[in-house]
Scaffold this motif. Structure first.
Motif, PDB file in Angstrom:
ATOM      1  N   ARG A 102       0.842  -1.207   0.000  1.00 14.60           N
ATOM      2  CA  ARG A 102       0.000   0.000   0.000  1.00 14.60           C
ATOM      3  C   ARG A 102       0.879   1.260   0.000  1.00 14.60           C
ATOM      4  NH1 ARG A 102      -2.815  -0.897   4.247  1.00 14.60           N
ATOM      5  NH2 ARG A 102      -4.811  -1.526   3.350  1.00 14.60           N
ATOM      6  N   VAL A 147      -6.191  -4.625  -5.394  1.00 17.19           N
ATOM      7  CA  VAL A 147      -6.004  -5.753  -4.479  1.00 17.19           C
ATOM      8  C   VAL A 147      -5.723  -7.027  -5.288  1.00 17.19           C
ATOM      9  CG1 VAL A 147      -7.217  -7.284  -2.863  1.00 17.19           C
ATOM     10  CG2 VAL A 147      -7.361  -4.795  -2.591  1.00 17.19           C
ATOM     11  N   PRO A 160     -12.407  -8.008  -2.107  1.00 14.09           N
ATOM     12  CA  PRO A 160     -12.946  -6.723  -2.575  1.00 14.09           C
ATOM     13  C   PRO A 160     -12.283  -6.261  -3.878  1.00 14.09           C
ATOM     14  CG  PRO A 160     -11.449  -6.380  -0.731  1.00 14.09           C
ATOM     15  CD  PRO A 160     -11.606  -7.865  -0.874  1.00 14.09           C
ATOM     16  N   LEU A 171      -8.801   0.136   0.288  1.00  8.62           N
ATOM     17  CA  LEU A 171      -9.045  -1.018   1.165  1.00  8.62           C
ATOM     18  C   LEU A 171      -9.089  -0.559   2.625  1.00  8.62           C
ATOM     19  CD1 LEU A 171      -9.200  -4.223   1.111  1.00  8.62           C
ATOM     20  CD2 LEU A 171      -6.744  -4.174   1.619  1.00  8.62           C
ATOM     21  N   GLN A 186     -12.255  -4.522   5.703  1.00 10.89           N
ATOM     22  CA  GLN A 186     -12.069  -5.287   4.473  1.00 10.89           C
ATOM     23  C   GLN A 186     -10.752  -6.054   4.487  1.00 10.89           C
ATOM     24  OE1 GLN A 186     -12.489  -1.970   1.690  1.00 10.89           O
ATOM     25  NE2 GLN A 186     -14.308  -2.938   0.788  1.00 10.89           N
ATOM     26  N   GLN A 187      -9.708  -5.407   4.994  1.00  7.55           N
ATOM     27  CA  GLN A 187      -8.394  -6.058   5.034  1.00  7.55           C
ATOM     28  C   GLN A 187      -8.403  -7.247   5.990  1.00  7.55           C
ATOM     29  OE1 GLN A 187      -4.913  -3.584   4.828  1.00  7.55           O
ATOM     30  NE2 GLN A 187      -3.775  -4.855   6.292  1.00  7.55           N
ATOM     31  N   LEU A 195     -10.270  -9.995   4.271  1.00 10.84           N
ATOM     32  CA  LEU A 195      -9.466 -10.539   3.176  1.00 10.84           C
ATOM     33  C   LEU A 195      -8.417 -11.529   3.701  1.00 10.84           C
ATOM     34  CD1 LEU A 195      -7.835  -8.477   0.311  1.00 10.84           C
ATOM     35  CD2 LEU A 195      -6.421  -9.934   1.727  1.00 10.84           C
TER      36      LEU A 195
END
Length: 399
Positions: free
Chosen positions: A271, A279, A302, A309, A313-314, A317
């Protein structure tokens, strides 16, 4: 009527080795098989190269309702004993992974070794021989084979399990055990691929042939670290085959698709370096692109850039990729299974001799017994070890 000291039913790994050892010990042995070729399953094993044992064979690698049963036989005839025999015949071999030993050339070399050992023991081998009936007599056993009568003091059942029916597998050994009052534990396919429910299968079918290293875990906590393979029916590969022996219908399987990777640190570093990178493209550095795209299509990853992100969400994931939960709808069954779980209850047998406790002169060895090894040569080692233990008892009994 022909008379023998020993009749062995089943010319597979265990049956051939037991017959050879008993014959070399002075027993007059008849070896029977319903097929037209000896060692059919051996020839198919290890992709035609026969994974004949494992350097790390030990009792912990075997599944049984009576886990201590296999210890005696495995200790008395070890992997090193069989390796020495293979070396004596000049068969070149190599270690593939995790102690698995394969012939350099062909599985036929192991079959030829066993046939030669039988020849040295003056074993009478008869193929295309169907055992139509077995009776207990005062002196031993009376068999009806292809309509002819044969008698023997001792009877060894090495008829295998139910796996690979295309190679002649039948429930004969279990039925014979039950005929003589021995308990047979429920059987099921083991070391076998998983099938999947739709619609997950429809998505994953596009990955057929893709293989990735993974750690897979059953609900009871048993874990294996090897490759998994996506197929047009579901999931296969060494890790899945191993886990299938511990999986129960209805349970979930947890798959870590990136074992040994600190995914949080990797994503955070990417990032900073490439905030506008998607992603999908980020993860494609660590996983096959087709797999990443498939998971995204399933809504499990996602479709955003790294800077978009967010934290929840991370977290999700990372959870998806390192604890991916899959619920198989079953297995491919005996048709493709390498072995059969369950079988003749070991509490009915002597762990030292493989003899039935309540039926003098009756023995059970190999896959027909409730002892199932891991993938990678362990089941062959059980065949050699149980056969050897049985043969020593036969030689002593028929002196």
């Amino acid at each position: 009527m022909e008379q023998f000291d020993v009749v062995v039913i089943g010319a597979g790994a265990a049956g051939m080795f037991c017959a050879a050892q008993a014959g070399q010990g002075g027993c007059r042995v008849l070896l029977l098989d319903n097929g037209k070729k000896a060692g059919r399953k051996i020839l198919m094993s290890g992709g035609g190269r026969c994974n004949f044992t494992n350097m790390y064979a030990e009792p912990a690698a075997y599944i049984s309702n009576n886990p201590h049963f296999c210890k005696s036989a495995l200790a008395r005839y070890t992997q090193w004993d069989f390796i020495e025999l293979v070396s004596r015949y000049g068969i070149a071999y190599h270690e593939k992974t995790l102690g698995q030993l394969f012939c350099d050339e062909s599985a036929q070399q192991i079959v030829d070794l066993l046939l030669k050992e039988c020849e040295l023991g003056q074993v009478t081998l008869r193929l295309r021989s169907e055992v139509l009936g077995v009776e207990k007599t005062e002196d031993g056993f009376l068999l009806t084979v292809n309509g002819e009568k044969v008698s023997a003091r001792s009877l060894v059942v090495a008829a295998g399990g139910l796996s690979m029916p295309g190679l002649g597998a039948t429930p004969f050994g279990y039925k014979l055990a039950e005929q003589f009052g021995l308990k047979v534990l429920p059987t099921r396919a083991a070391l076998v691929p998983f099938t999947l429910h739709k619609p997950l299968l429809d998505h994953l079918q596009t990955l057929s042939g893709v293989s990735v290293p993974a750690v897979v875990t059953a609900e009871n906590g048993v874990t294996f670290k090897e490759n998994i393979l996506f197929t047009h029916r579901g999931l296969s590969g060494p890790a899945i085959l191993q886990l299938s022996s511990y999986w129960q219908p209805g349970e979930y399987v947890s798959v870590n698709l990136l074992p040994g990777v600190d995914l949080e640190a990797f994503i955070n570093a990417e990032r900073v370096a490439h905030p506008n990178q998607s992603v999908k493209n980020t993860l494609a550095q660590k996983l096959p692109k087709r797999l990443v795209e498939c998971l995204q299509t399933l809504g499990q990853l996602p479709d955003v850039t790294l800077k978009q992100l967010n934290v929840p969400q991370q977290v999700e994931l990372i959870d998806t990729l390192q604890q991916w939960r899959v619920q198989p709808n079953g297995t491919e069954g005996y048709r493709t299974a390498e072995v059969t779980l369950g079988g003749v209850d070991t509490r009915e047998l002597s762990s030292k001799t493989m003899a039935a406790n309540q039926v003098p002169g009756l023995y059970f060895i190999g896959e027909v017994v409730d002892v199932t090894g891991w993938l990678g040569g362990y089941n062959f080692q059980w065949a050699w070890s149980s056969a050897w233990a049985c043969a020593q008892a036969l030689v002593y009994e028929n002196r």
